[in-house]
Design a protein around this motif. Structure first.
Motif, short mmCIF file in Angstrom:
data_model
loop_
_atom_site.label_atom_id
_atom_site.label_comp_id
_atom_site.label_asym_id
_atom_site.label_seq_id
_atom_site.Cartn_x
_atom_site.Cartn_y
_atom_site.Cartn_z
N LYS A 125 0.83 -1.21 0.00
CA LYS A 125 0.00 0.00 0.00
C LYS A 125 0.86 1.26 0.00
O LYS A 125 0.59 2.21 -0.73
N GLU A 126 1.89 1.28 0.82
CA GLU A 126 2.77 2.45 0.90
C GLU A 126 3.42 2.74 -0.45
O GLU A 126 3.43 3.89 -0.91
N LEU A 127 3.97 1.71 -1.08
CA LEU A 127 4.62 1.91 -2.38
C LEU A 127 3.61 2.29 -3.46
O LEU A 127 3.89 3.14 -4.31
N ARG A 128 2.43 1.69 -3.40
CA ARG A 128 1.39 2.02 -4.38
C ARG A 128 0.99 3.49 -4.26
O ARG A 128 0.88 4.20 -5.26
N THR A 129 0.79 3.95 -3.04
CA THR A 129 0.39 5.34 -2.85
C THR A 129 1.52 6.30 -3.20
O THR A 129 1.26 7.39 -3.71
N GLN A 130 2.75 5.92 -2.94
CA GLN A 130 3.89 6.76 -3.34
C GLN A 130 3.93 6.93 -4.84
O GLN A 130 4.30 7.99 -5.34
N LYS A 131 3.54 5.90 -5.57
CA LYS A 131 3.53 5.96 -7.03
C LYS A 131 2.22 6.57 -7.55
O LYS A 131 2.01 6.66 -8.75
N ARG A 132 1.37 6.96 -6.61
CA ARG A 132 0.07 7.57 -6.94
C ARG A 132 -0.79 6.66 -7.84
O ARG A 132 -1.41 7.11 -8.79
N LEU A 133 -0.77 5.38 -7.48
CA LEU A 133 -1.58 4.41 -8.22
C LEU A 133 -2.80 4.03 -7.40
O LEU A 133 -2.73 3.88 -6.18
N ARG A 167 17.67 11.76 4.31
CA ARG A 167 16.46 12.58 4.39
C ARG A 167 16.06 13.08 3.01
O ARG A 167 14.89 13.05 2.64
N GLN A 168 17.05 13.51 2.22
CA GLN A 168 16.76 14.00 0.87
C GLN A 168 16.21 12.89 -0.02
O GLN A 168 15.26 13.12 -0.78
N PHE A 169 16.77 11.70 0.07
CA PHE A 169 16.27 10.59 -0.72
C PHE A 169 14.82 10.26 -0.35
O PHE A 169 14.00 9.94 -1.21
N LYS A 170 14.51 10.33 0.94
CA LYS A 170 13.13 10.08 1.37
C LYS A 170 12.19 11.12 0.77
O LYS A 170 11.07 10.80 0.38
N GLU A 171 12.62 12.35 0.71
CA GLU A 171 11.81 13.41 0.10
C GLU A 171 11.60 13.14 -1.39
O GLU A 171 10.50 13.28 -1.91
N ASP A 227 9.64 14.04 -11.93
CA ASP A 227 10.61 14.73 -11.09
C ASP A 227 11.69 13.77 -10.57
O ASP A 227 12.86 14.12 -10.49
N LYS A 228 11.27 12.55 -10.22
CA LYS A 228 12.26 11.55 -9.78
C LYS A 228 13.26 11.27 -10.90
O LYS A 228 14.46 11.17 -10.65
N HIS A 229 12.75 11.15 -12.11
CA HIS A 229 13.62 10.89 -13.26
C HIS A 229 14.63 12.03 -13.42
O HIS A 229 15.81 11.79 -13.68
N LEU A 230 14.17 13.25 -13.25
CA LEU A 230 15.05 14.41 -13.37
C LEU A 230 16.15 14.38 -12.31
O LEU A 230 17.33 14.60 -12.62
#
Length: 117
Positions: free
Chosen positions: A8-16, A83-87, A95-98
């Motif tokens: 669930k956490e990973l799914r929501t992070q990916k906005r799926l 901390r930056q990676f978590k953000e 944006d992640k790709h960038l």
């Protein structure tokens, strides 16, 4: 953290949505994703592999309770960088790709500089 919580956490992070993840992994219904997330069902090995791929993670991360921030922190000693990676994980895919492109360019530059020395 449980398998379902990680999914669930990973799914929501990916906005799926559950239905979108179900479609990506080849399930006929989003209901099964919900069952995985609340712990009512466990995915078979082949489905676990599909979920890991769809969520850009490993099956090891999904199933192992001992994989947590502490193990990541033990490997990554710079707390500010952690901390930056978590953000960055919360960014949109574009944006992640960038960010990854910038990091990759910097690493390549460093390798060239070391090679020239």
């Amino acid at each position: 953290m449980s398998l379902g919580t990680r999914i669930k956490e990973l799914r929501t992070q990916k906005r799926l949505k559950q239905s979108e993840l179900a479609e990506i992994v080849g399930l006929n219904s989003y209901v099964q994703i919900g069952r995985y997330e609340i712990g009512k069902a466990k995915p078979a090995a082949d489905m676990l592999s599909k979920l890991a791929k769809a969520l850009d993670t490993t099956t090891d991360y999904l199933v192992n309770d001992d994989v947590n921030d502490a193990s990541v922190a033990a490997q990554l000693t710079d707390r500010e960088l952690l901390r930056q990676f978590k953000e960055v994980e919360l960014f949109s895919p574009e944006d992640k790709h960038l960010v990854k492109t910038f990091i990759d360019a910097f690493i390549t530059k460093r390798h060239i500089q070391e090679y020239v020395k």
